[in-house]
Design a protein around this motif. Structure first.
Motif, PDB file in Angstrom:
ATOM      1  N   ILE A 221      39.605  48.785  35.695  1.00 12.76           N
ATOM      2  CA  ILE A 221      39.282  50.076  36.313  1.00 12.76           C
ATOM      3  C   ILE A 221      40.168  51.175  35.737  1.00 12.76           C
ATOM      4  CG2 ILE A 221      39.427  51.363  38.491  1.00 12.76           C
ATOM      5  CD1 ILE A 221      38.388  48.787  39.868  1.00 12.76           C
ATOM      6  N   HIS A 222      41.441  50.874  35.514  1.00 11.77           N
ATOM      7  CA  HIS A 222      42.349  51.840  34.899  1.00 11.77           C
ATOM      8  C   HIS A 222      41.823  52.299  33.543  1.00 11.77           C
ATOM      9  CE1 HIS A 222      46.264  53.741  34.095  1.00 11.77           C
ATOM     10  NE2 HIS A 222      46.118  53.306  32.858  1.00 11.77           N
ATOM     11  N   ALA A 223      41.184  51.358  32.803  1.00  9.73           N
ATOM     12  CA  ALA A 223      40.680  51.675  31.462  1.00  9.73           C
ATOM     13  C   ALA A 223      39.298  52.312  31.475  1.00  9.73           C
ATOM     14  CB  ALA A 223      40.658  50.409  30.610  1.00  9.73           C
ATOM     15  N   GLY A 224      38.613  52.309  32.617  1.00 13.40           N
ATOM     16  CA  GLY A 224      37.324  52.987  32.690  1.00 13.40           C
ATOM     17  C   GLY A 224      36.132  52.129  33.050  1.00 13.40           C
ATOM     18  N   SER A 225      36.354  50.893  33.485  1.00 12.22           N
ATOM     19  CA  SER A 225      35.223  50.044  33.870  1.00 12.22           C
ATOM     20  C   SER A 225      34.361  50.720  34.926  1.00 12.22           C
ATOM     21  CB  SER A 225      35.748  48.709  34.416  1.00 12.22           C
ATOM     22  OG  SER A 225      34.683  47.923  34.932  1.00 12.22           O
ATOM     23  N   THR A 226      33.045  50.538  34.810  1.00 13.25           N
ATOM     24  CA  THR A 226      32.121  51.033  35.842  1.00 13.25           C
ATOM     25  C   THR A 226      31.495  49.890  36.631  1.00 13.25           C
ATOM     26  OG1 THR A 226      30.143  51.032  34.440  1.00 13.25           O
ATOM     27  CG2 THR A 226      31.551  52.995  34.361  1.00 13.25           C
ATOM     28  N   MET A 227      31.789  48.638  36.226  1.00 15.19           N
ATOM     29  CA  MET A 227      31.281  47.482  36.950  1.00 15.19           C
ATOM     30  C   MET A 227      32.258  46.326  36.781  1.00 15.19           C
ATOM     31  SD  MET A 227      27.699  45.328  36.532  1.00 15.19           S
ATOM     32  CE  MET A 227      26.681  46.736  36.970  1.00 15.19           C
ATOM     33  N   VAL A 228      32.719  45.786  37.901  1.00 17.39           N
ATOM     34  CA  VAL A 228      33.595  44.621  37.853  1.00 17.39           C
ATOM     35  C   VAL A 228      32.824  43.409  38.354  1.00 17.39           C
ATOM     36  CG1 VAL A 228      35.751  45.894  38.021  1.00 17.39           C
ATOM     37  CG2 VAL A 228      34.592  45.206  40.112  1.00 17.39           C
ATOM     38  N   ARG A 229      33.076  42.264  37.718  1.00 10.91           N
ATOM     39  CA  ARG A 229      32.346  41.032  38.005  1.00 10.91           C
ATOM     40  C   ARG A 229      33.302  40.062  38.699  1.00 10.91           C
ATOM     41  NH1 ARG A 229      32.283  42.062  32.716  1.00 10.91           N
ATOM     42  NH2 ARG A 229      33.383  40.109  32.321  1.00 10.91           N
ATOM     43  N   VAL A 230      33.125  39.888  40.008  1.00 10.82           N
ATOM     44  CA  VAL A 230      34.096  39.138  40.800  1.00 10.82           C
ATOM     45  C   VAL A 230      33.421  37.942  41.462  1.00 10.82           C
ATOM     46  CG1 VAL A 230      35.737  39.276  42.718  1.00 10.82           C
ATOM     47  CG2 VAL A 230      35.412  41.251  41.201  1.00 10.82           C
ATOM     48  N   GLY A 231      33.982  36.765  41.218  1.00  6.20           N
ATOM     49  CA  GLY A 231      33.456  35.554  41.830  1.00  6.20           C
ATOM     50  C   GLY A 231      34.457  34.896  42.759  1.00  6.20           C
ATOM     51  N   THR A 232      35.559  34.402  42.214  1.00  2.00           N
ATOM     52  CA  THR A 232      36.534  33.618  42.981  1.00  2.00           C
ATOM     53  C   THR A 232      37.062  34.383  44.191  1.00  2.00           C
ATOM     54  OG1 THR A 232      37.185  32.427  40.974  1.00  2.00           O
ATOM     55  CG2 THR A 232      38.715  32.371  42.843  1.00  2.00           C
ATOM     56  N   ALA A 233      37.381  35.665  44.025  1.00  2.00           N
ATOM     57  CA  ALA A 233      37.960  36.433  45.119  1.00  2.00           C
ATOM     58  C   ALA A 233      36.965  36.680  46.252  1.00  2.00           C
ATOM     59  CB  ALA A 233      38.509  37.765  44.609  1.00  2.00           C
ATOM     60  N   ILE A 234      35.671  36.442  45.993  1.00  2.00           N
ATOM     61  CA  ILE A 234      34.662  36.605  47.034  1.00  2.00           C
ATOM     62  C   ILE A 234      34.247  35.253  47.613  1.00  2.00           C
ATOM     63  CG2 ILE A 234      32.274  37.330  47.518  1.00  2.00           C
ATOM     64  CD1 ILE A 234      32.631  39.493  45.355  1.00  2.00           C
ATOM     65  N   PHE A 235      33.879  34.341  46.740  1.00  2.00           N
ATOM     66  CA  PHE A 235      33.285  33.076  47.195  1.00  2.00           C
ATOM     67  C   PHE A 235      34.284  31.933  47.284  1.00  2.00           C
ATOM     68  CE2 PHE A 235      29.735  35.444  45.261  1.00  2.00           C
ATOM     69  CZ  PHE A 235      28.885  35.506  46.351  1.00  2.00           C
ATOM     70  N   GLY A 236      35.443  32.090  46.664  1.00  2.00           N
ATOM     71  CA  GLY A 236      36.430  31.019  46.656  1.00  2.00           C
ATOM     72  C   GLY A 236      36.426  30.274  45.336  1.00  2.00           C
ATOM     73  N   GLY A 237      37.331  29.294  45.229  1.00  2.00           N
ATOM     74  CA  GLY A 237      37.446  28.523  43.999  1.00  2.00           C
ATOM     75  C   GLY A 237      36.266  27.606  43.812  1.00  2.00           C
ATOM     76  N   ARG A 238      36.000  27.297  42.542  1.00  2.00           N
ATOM     77  CA  ARG A 238      34.869  26.431  42.222  1.00  2.00           C
ATOM     78  C   ARG A 238      35.351  25.022  41.946  1.00  2.00           C
ATOM     79  NH1 ARG A 238      33.830  31.510  40.464  1.00  2.00           N
ATOM     80  NH2 ARG A 238      31.793  32.328  41.023  1.00  2.00           N
TER      81      ARG A 238
END
Length: 238
Positions: A221-238
């Motif tokens: 986000i600091h560098a300018g991302s407009t979309m972050v793709r988050v899995g583990t922090a939402i659904f937990g470890g796989r």
């Protein structure tokens, strides 16, 4: 409140905090919940808290999940904003039809052949398939993606295909040792994004810079991302 809902709220807080620190509007960053290996119930749980965009790495699993969730939406969520599905994993030639017929976005286009097949196989009754070029921004030996020096030429070719809409770039760099190093590698992707937009070879400017995951979304986000793709922090470890 379920674990997934709590996690979603925590991730949204992280995005807001990172945007404020970078002097950006939090609304400028979209959250893609990466639901690979998690079932339909987990997706529906996230949807109950307003999440609508989901990312899948494995095509067959993703298609089955899309069909199940859309059937549930028809029966159980009338009038709501429908789910949106992003293919974020490698696309082989023998899977392009499945992807073209089922997904809304493909973020992992790295070859013209794949883009051509997606364009040819996108059903005419569906909106254009939204695509991002995956760029191997740091030259990681195990990472997919077009080389940065070849990205402009590929973008120009993909932008001409009739059933696709080129939206931007996606990158998955190697894990950086610290925040400053992570910012630097993400900045390279942001610079390439700007370079392609300035080149004047696209019919319309790209608007999506998909970079940053659970471990490095603040740097992205600091560098300018407009979309972050988050899995583990939402659904937990796989």
């Amino acid at each position: 409140m379920t674990m997934i809902v709590r996690n979603l709220q925590h991730v949204r807080d992280r995005i807001t905090t990172a945007c404020v620190a970078a002097g950006r509007n939090p609304a400028s960053v979209r959250l893609l919940a990466v639901s690979k290996t998690f079932g339909v119930d987990a997706v529906i749980d996230a949807m109950s808290d307003g999440q609508r965009a989901f990312g899948e790495n494995y095509i067959q699993e993703g298609v089955e999940k899309i069909l199940a969730v859309r059937a549930w939406e028809t029966d159980g969520l009338p009038g709501a904003i429908p789910s949106q599905w992003h293919c974020i994993g490698p696309v082989q030639s023998n899977k392009t039809r499945l992807v073209a017929e089922s997904f809304d976005w493909v973020q992992s286009v790295d070859r013209l052949k794949i883009a051509q097949r997606l364009s040819e196989q996108r059903p005419p009754d569906l909106p254009p398939l939204q695509v991002c070029l995956q760029v191997n921004i740091d030259g990681g030996p195990t990472k997919s993606g077009v080389a940065p020096q070849e990205a402009l030429a590929l973008a120009a070719e993909v932008a001409r295909l009739p059933r696709l809409q080129l939206r931007g770039l996606m990158s998955i760099p190697e894990i950086a040792p610290d925040f400053i190093a992570a910012c630097a590698v993400h900045q390279r992707a942001a610079d390439l994004f700007d370079q392609i937009n300035r080149a004047g070879v696209l019919p319309q400017a790209m608007d999506t810079l998909s970079m940053g995951m659970t471990a490095d979304l603040e740097a992205a986000i600091h560098a300018g991302s407009t979309m972050v793709r988050v899995g583990t922090a939402i659904f937990g470890g796989r």
